[in-house]
Design an enzyme around this catalytic site. Structure first.
Site, PDB file in Angstrom:
ATOM      1  CG  ASP A  56      -1.935   1.090   1.255  1.00 60.97           C
ATOM      2  OD1 ASP A  56      -1.760   2.084   0.517  1.00 60.97           O
ATOM      3  OD2 ASP A  56      -2.910   0.970   2.025  1.00 60.97           O
ATOM      4  CG  HIS A  57       3.054   3.949  -3.223  1.00 63.27           C
ATOM      5  ND1 HIS A  57       4.062   4.612  -2.547  1.00 63.27           N
ATOM      6  CD2 HIS A  57       3.593   3.610  -4.419  1.00 63.27           C
ATOM      7  CE1 HIS A  57       5.138   4.669  -3.300  1.00 63.27           C
ATOM      8  NE2 HIS A  57       4.895   4.068  -4.444  1.00 63.27           N
ATOM      9  NE  ARG A  58      -4.156   3.786   1.449  1.00 59.02           N
ATOM     10  CZ  ARG A  58      -5.326   3.308   1.873  1.00 59.02           C
ATOM     11  NH1 ARG A  58      -6.366   4.125   2.022  1.00 59.02           N
ATOM     12  NH2 ARG A  58      -5.466   2.025   2.138  1.00 59.02           N
TER      13      ARG A  58
END
Length: 475
Positions: A445-447
């Site tokens: 998850d790039h968050r």
């Protein structure tokens, strides 16, 4: 004098609103004991045997195998001996939750003070206890689930009755009124819907709930009613000439398959994922495993070694052992590592969860993974064993493939994919050699992190695969 009690489908936990009948474990006329399993049902999480809190003779089964029932719907009727029935089962047989609809309480509402004597009966100290979420034959105080009525003229239905003749539920007994469609111009009164999922499904498809006639108990509107209404609205007039059926076979998305579809769709919609890959020389890891197994004791699996490596990598890169709280706009970093792993079964793909792996060695991990795999293949995983994961391993190499871009198991933040380990040409110590090579992939998850963290995690995993001695630093 014998009384007939209707036992309703109880709340099975994890927010489940319905279950599908898989196998009846009793026949009509059988005598059952308190807490004896009477039916096996499939929920969106797992297969569950449902025990009945009443002892007596089975007089009716309210559903066929393959049929889905909402929580609170009648499941089975039991004729019990004596004026007090099963005693504790009447007072708190269904406890808190949806199962209270199947106890001796009235199905109308909690506003009627004289619905049944069972609601005021005192419970004994003995009993079954809470054998499922929210019900049992213990001493807990019953909490009612309010059930709405389709109209003000519908007579309340009392769930405790004499075996020979029905007991009146009110001073002026009224015949059961069949559920009818509510006129479109009626703007007042409750809508007979319990499940929030049914309401959402109707809202998403523009279905007016007040215009539907519920097929559930007492006119309750269930998911099948919404799906039928959607199909009716989409149906086009048939053409004059017969048209060959080009749609093919239709497979209902329900049970575990339906739950997986909903979760995967949510993951793809909500999580901005990215994937990185690396090839690693697993020759050293396989040699280390062979040495461990040669020393005696239980065999160590390859998956257990990858689980041990993953645990060490998450200790170095805790950003990947986290989840995103979208309500508060926060990243929650978790202290414990609960490792999910993909397991293929006859009923489809499941992801059992091995808990607290951060403190386990290779032997413990191997035993835990093997036990959960056996339970999964037997179809006996509980909802608790299928939820709560913080990171997932996906060993798709067992299918003979090298790579994949898996979908993150929402609400987790990452998944490590393991391809097949196969002989390939590899430059080893400056010379070309045939080595055992594995492709590793990390979807994250790039968050929760940038590519540097994800790349560092994957590189550390690959280094441990190529040089297992690195793990000695953290033992």
């Amino acid at each position: 004098m014998p009384q007939v009690l209707e036992f309703a489908l109880p709340d099975l936990g994890e927010g489940l609103t319905e279950a599908q009948i898989v196998t009846w474990l009793v026949e009509i006329g059988d005598t059952v004991a308190i807490d004896q399993p009477v039916v096996e049902v499939e929920t969106a999480k797992a297969m569950v045997e449902v025990p009945c809190p009443h002892g007596g003779v089975v007089t009716a089964r309210h559903g066929d195998e393959g049929q889905s029932l909402p929580v609170g719907a009648p499941l089975v009727s039991i004729a019990v001996e004596g004026e007090g029935g099963t005693g504790p089962g009447l007072a708190a047989g269904t406890g808190a939750g949806a199962a209270s609809a199947g106890s001796a309480s009235s199905a109308a509402s909690s506003e009627a003070p004289d619905t049944a004597a069972a609601d005021t009966a005192s419970a004994d100290d003995g009993g079954s206890g809470n054998v499922l979420v929210g019900y049992g034959t213990g001493t807990a105080t019953a909490v009612r689930r309010r059930r709405v009525r389709t109209s003000a003229t519908t007579a309340p239905t009392v769930r405790v009755r004499e075996a020979e003749a029905p007991a009146p539920a009110a001073p002026e007994p009224a015949a059961a009124v069949p559920a009818v469609a509510v006129p479109a111009d009626v703007a007042e009164g409750p809508v007979p819907v319990i499940s929030p999922l049914v309401r959402k499904l109707a809202r998403d498809n523009g279905i007016d709930l007040r215009a539907l006639s519920g097929s559930g108990p007492e006119g309750l509107i269930v998911r099948a009613d919404i799906e039928r209404a959607v199909a009716d609205s989409a149906r086009t007039p048939a053409s004059a000439e017969p048209v060959p059926d080009a749609a093919g076979e239709r497979v209902p998305l329900r049970g575990m398959r339906g739950a997986a579809a909903e979760k995967l769709s949510r993951s793809r919609t909500e999580i901005p994922d990215a994937t990185c890959w690396v090839d690693a020389d697993a020759t050293g890891l396989l040699a280390a495993r062979a040495a461990m197994n040669a020393a005696g004791g239980e065999k160590i699996s390859v998956l257990a070694l990858f689980a041990r490596i993953t645990s060490a990598a998450l200790a170095r890169f805790p950003e990947l052992n986290s989840r995103v709280d979208t309500v508060n706009q926060e990243i929650v970093r978790l202290k414990s590592v609960h490792l999910g792993f993909a397991a293929q079964t006859e009923r489809g793909l499941v992801v059992p969860v091995l808990r607290e792996v951060q403190g386990q060695n290779a032997e413990q991990l191997s035993a835990g993974l093997a036990a959960l795999t056996r339970t999964a293949r037997d179809g006996r995983l509980t909802p608790a064993q299928l939820t709560g994961g913080t990171f997932t391993l996906n060993n798709y190499g067992v299918f003979g493939v090298d790579g994949s871009t898996p979908i993150i198991n929402h609400p987790e933040a990452a998944m490590l994919g393991i391809g097949r380990i196969t002989p390939k040409p590899w430059v080893h110590e400056g010379e070309l050699a045939v080595r055992q090579v594995v492709q590793l992939s990390l979807t994250f998850d790039h968050r929760v992190c940038d590519g540097g963290v994800a790349g560092g995690f994957l590189r550390y995993v690959a280094d441990c695969v190529e040089h297992p001695a690195l793990l000695l630093r953290t033992l």
